[in-house]
Design a protein around this motif. Structure first.
Motif, mmCIF file in Angstrom:
data_model
loop_
_atom_site.group_PDB
_atom_site.id
_atom_site.type_symbol
_atom_site.label_atom_id
_atom_site.label_comp_id
_atom_site.label_asym_id
_atom_site.label_seq_id
_atom_site.Cartn_x
_atom_site.Cartn_y
_atom_site.Cartn_z
ATOM 1 N N ARG A 100 0.822 -1.214 0.000
ATOM 2 C CA ARG A 100 0.000 0.000 0.000
ATOM 3 C C ARG A 100 0.856 1.264 0.000
ATOM 4 N NH1 ARG A 100 -2.477 -3.166 4.141
ATOM 5 N NH2 ARG A 100 -4.302 -4.277 3.336
ATOM 6 N N ASP A 101 2.025 1.173 0.622
ATOM 7 C CA ASP A 101 2.883 2.352 0.749
ATOM 8 C C ASP A 101 3.840 2.517 -0.426
ATOM 9 O OD1 ASP A 101 1.683 2.854 3.177
ATOM 10 O OD2 ASP A 101 3.255 1.850 4.349
ATOM 11 N N ALA A 102 3.994 1.499 -1.268
ATOM 12 C CA ALA A 102 5.014 1.511 -2.321
ATOM 13 C C ALA A 102 4.601 2.391 -3.489
ATOM 14 C CB ALA A 102 5.280 0.090 -2.813
ATOM 15 N N THR A 103 5.602 2.947 -4.158
ATOM 16 C CA THR A 103 5.354 3.663 -5.405
ATOM 17 C C THR A 103 4.880 2.687 -6.472
ATOM 18 O OG1 THR A 103 7.107 5.233 -4.839
ATOM 19 C CG2 THR A 103 6.377 5.168 -7.144
ATOM 20 N N ARG A 104 5.586 1.571 -6.620
ATOM 21 C CA ARG A 104 5.200 0.494 -7.526
ATOM 22 C C ARG A 104 5.467 -0.825 -6.837
ATOM 23 N NH1 ARG A 104 8.518 1.213 -12.984
ATOM 24 N NH2 ARG A 104 10.178 1.202 -11.396
ATOM 25 N N VAL A 105 4.595 -1.798 -7.086
ATOM 26 C CA VAL A 105 4.795 -3.156 -6.583
ATOM 27 C C VAL A 105 5.273 -4.018 -7.738
ATOM 28 C CG1 VAL A 105 3.702 -5.188 -5.583
ATOM 29 C CG2 VAL A 105 3.056 -2.894 -4.794
ATOM 30 N N VAL A 106 6.459 -4.597 -7.570
ATOM 31 C CA VAL A 106 7.066 -5.439 -8.593
ATOM 32 C C VAL A 106 7.010 -6.878 -8.103
ATOM 33 C CG1 VAL A 106 9.125 -5.863 -9.990
ATOM 34 C CG2 VAL A 106 8.603 -3.530 -9.196
ATOM 35 N N ALA A 107 6.196 -7.701 -8.746
ATOM 36 C CA ALA A 107 6.055 -9.105 -8.360
ATOM 37 C C ALA A 107 7.088 -9.942 -9.092
ATOM 38 C CB ALA A 107 4.656 -9.615 -8.683
ATOM 39 N N VAL A 108 7.834 -10.728 -8.349
ATOM 40 C CA VAL A 108 8.785 -11.663 -8.947
ATOM 41 C C VAL A 108 8.060 -12.985 -9.148
ATOM 42 C CG1 VAL A 108 10.988 -12.864 -8.679
ATOM 43 C CG2 VAL A 108 10.741 -10.505 -7.868
ATOM 44 N N GLY A 109 7.529 -13.175 -10.344
ATOM 45 C CA GLY A 109 6.873 -14.423 -10.689
ATOM 46 C C GLY A 109 5.360 -14.383 -10.588
ATOM 47 N N THR A 110 4.732 -15.256 -11.351
ATOM 48 C CA THR A 110 3.276 -15.328 -11.382
ATOM 49 C C THR A 110 2.703 -15.821 -10.061
ATOM 50 O OG1 THR A 110 3.408 -17.553 -12.334
ATOM 51 C CG2 THR A 110 3.245 -15.711 -13.877
ATOM 52 N N THR A 111 3.443 -16.663 -9.333
ATOM 53 C CA THR A 111 2.926 -17.144 -8.048
ATOM 54 C C THR A 111 2.874 -16.013 -7.033
ATOM 55 O OG1 THR A 111 5.132 -17.900 -7.326
ATOM 56 C CG2 THR A 111 3.733 -19.497 -8.458
ATOM 57 N N THR A 112 3.868 -15.128 -7.061
ATOM 58 C CA THR A 112 3.833 -13.960 -6.181
ATOM 59 C C THR A 112 2.640 -13.079 -6.522
ATOM 60 O OG1 THR A 112 6.244 -13.973 -5.910
ATOM 61 C CG2 THR A 112 5.106 -11.902 -5.466
ATOM 62 N N LEU A 113 2.416 -12.863 -7.815
ATOM 63 C CA LEU A 113 1.270 -12.048 -8.231
ATOM 64 C C LEU A 113 -0.035 -12.665 -7.745
ATOM 65 C CD1 LEU A 113 0.641 -10.387 -11.660
ATOM 66 C CD2 LEU A 113 -1.100 -11.856 -10.667
ATOM 67 N N ARG A 114 -0.200 -13.965 -7.928
ATOM 68 C CA ARG A 114 -1.453 -14.614 -7.526
ATOM 69 C C ARG A 114 -1.646 -14.548 -6.015
ATOM 70 N NH1 ARG A 114 -1.572 -19.918 -8.344
ATOM 71 N NH2 ARG A 114 -3.831 -19.979 -8.165
ATOM 72 N N ALA A 115 -0.564 -14.667 -5.254
ATOM 73 C CA ALA A 115 -0.689 -14.565 -3.794
ATOM 74 C C ALA A 115 -1.130 -13.166 -3.385
ATOM 75 C CB ALA A 115 0.637 -14.931 -3.132
#
Length: 350
Positions: free
Chosen positions: A256-271
């Motif tokens: 919530r506090d980040a300028t951008r959220v960078v997900a490393v991998g599709t599993t991170t994104l899904r979580a």
């Protein structure tokens, strides 16, 4: 060929909401993947893997080692720190017949969901032993989609007797088993590695932190939900197998506090996207398809995925139809594909 994560490729030739368009054929997510571009070994060092930077309209060829230069202070890099289990057990029946058991997920009281091969020759009640005759597994009930319930009968399983199950398209043995683990792997539970994270090193992560780029973790146990292929003719008929996930409250606060959220991998994104729609921990069946409204992730670092896979559909949902142009470039420029292959960096389609 032994049991690996149940994935296939086209040679030349708590539950979360679903979001998908109507009547979209799986063939829309096919492409020709030459065998020679399926990586058989990881590159050394890890961060030397090529990185196709497709965040903007132009495509730039880089290395994963360049990632700290591509991010900015205030960005948040989120990784999946699930650890791969040595889940493949090579056992035998009382008659001497060989059987492979791939443990998928622990159910409690020594029971696991598993894949058993050859399953039709192993009826409920069969006891399987190690090479030295020690009883190891009792095969119990049959489940849907070829899964079984098994019970472990010996101490030290799978840690002492098991091996890591590499995907079946990797035909060469891995000299160092740790190369199929991320450097930050912590909680055991995955059948397969969250492969985008295999490119990251301690030095790269330290460099990110030194530049004001925070690093946070999630835990999603990579299993059938991630690697089960889409076999239905229409993607809306595909059902994801539930996978366990856990997103720490501090990770969601950092997002919530980040300028951008960078997900490393599709599993991170899904979580992350599952936690944004439900509890921070539970089980997710989230199937991300075009039309999905992303609430958390802004940038995705990911490997190149199998044709007709839910991972490729997720990529199309995230970056739009230009995924095909990016894949065409990667194929033309001899990028390496799949688990031990190269990576790409894409922004979310607006």
């Amino acid at each position: 060929m032994g049991i690996g994560p149940p994935v296939f490729y086209a040679a030349p030739g708590i539950s979360c909401p679903r979001s998908y368009p109507a009547l979209v054929s799986r063939e829309k997510y096919g492409y020709r993947l030459p065998n020679e571009q399926i990586a058989q070994k990881p590159v050394e060092p890890r961060s030397a893997a090529k990185l196709l930077d497709g965040r903007d309209g132009n495509v730039v060829h880089r290395r994963v080692a360049d990632l700290p230069d591509l991010l900015a202070p205030g960005d948040l890099l989120v990784v999946n720190d699930s650890r791969v289990l040595p889940a493949r057990l090579r056992l035998q029946k009382e008659t001497g017949g060989h059987v492979e058991v791939l443990l998928l997920e622990q159910r409690g009281d020594g029971a696991w969901e598993a894949l058993v091969r050859p399953g039709r020759r192993v009826p409920p009640g069969t006891v399987l032993s190690s090479a030295d005759g020690r009883p190891v597994v009792e095969v119990l009930d049959r489940l849907v989609e070829g899964r079984r319930v098994v019970r472990l009968l010996a101490e030290g399983v799978p840690e002492e007797l098991g091996t890591v199950a590499l995907p079946p398209y990797i035909r060469e043995p891995l000299a160092d088993p740790d190369r199929y683990q991320t450097v930050y792997a912590a909680r055991p539970g995955s059948v397969a590695a969250p492969t985008a994270g295999l490119h990251l090193t301690d030095e790269l992560l330290s460099d990110c932190r030194a530049r004001g780029i925070a690093v946070a973790t999630v835990d999603l146990a990579v299993g059938l939900g991630t690697f089960r292929p889409i076999t239905a003719e229409r993607i809306e008929d595909h059902r994801m197998h539930a996978e366990r996930y856990d997103v720490p409250a501090e990770t969601m606060d950092a997002c919530r506090d980040a300028t951008r959220v960078v997900a490393v991998g599709t599993t991170t994104l899904r979580a992350l996207e599952s936690a944004a729609r439900g509890p921070l921990a539970g089980r997710t069946e989230l199937f991300v398809t075009p039309g999905f409204e992303f609430q958390v992730v802004d940038v995705l670092l990911t490997n190149f995925h199998l044709p007709h896979s839910s991972l490729l559909v997720l990529l199309a949902a995230f970056c739009g139809e230009r995924w095909r142009d990016l894949y065409d470039v990667a194929l033309a420029e001899d990028y390496r594909f799949l688990s031990f292959g190269d990576a790409m960096l894409v922004g979310r389609a607006q």
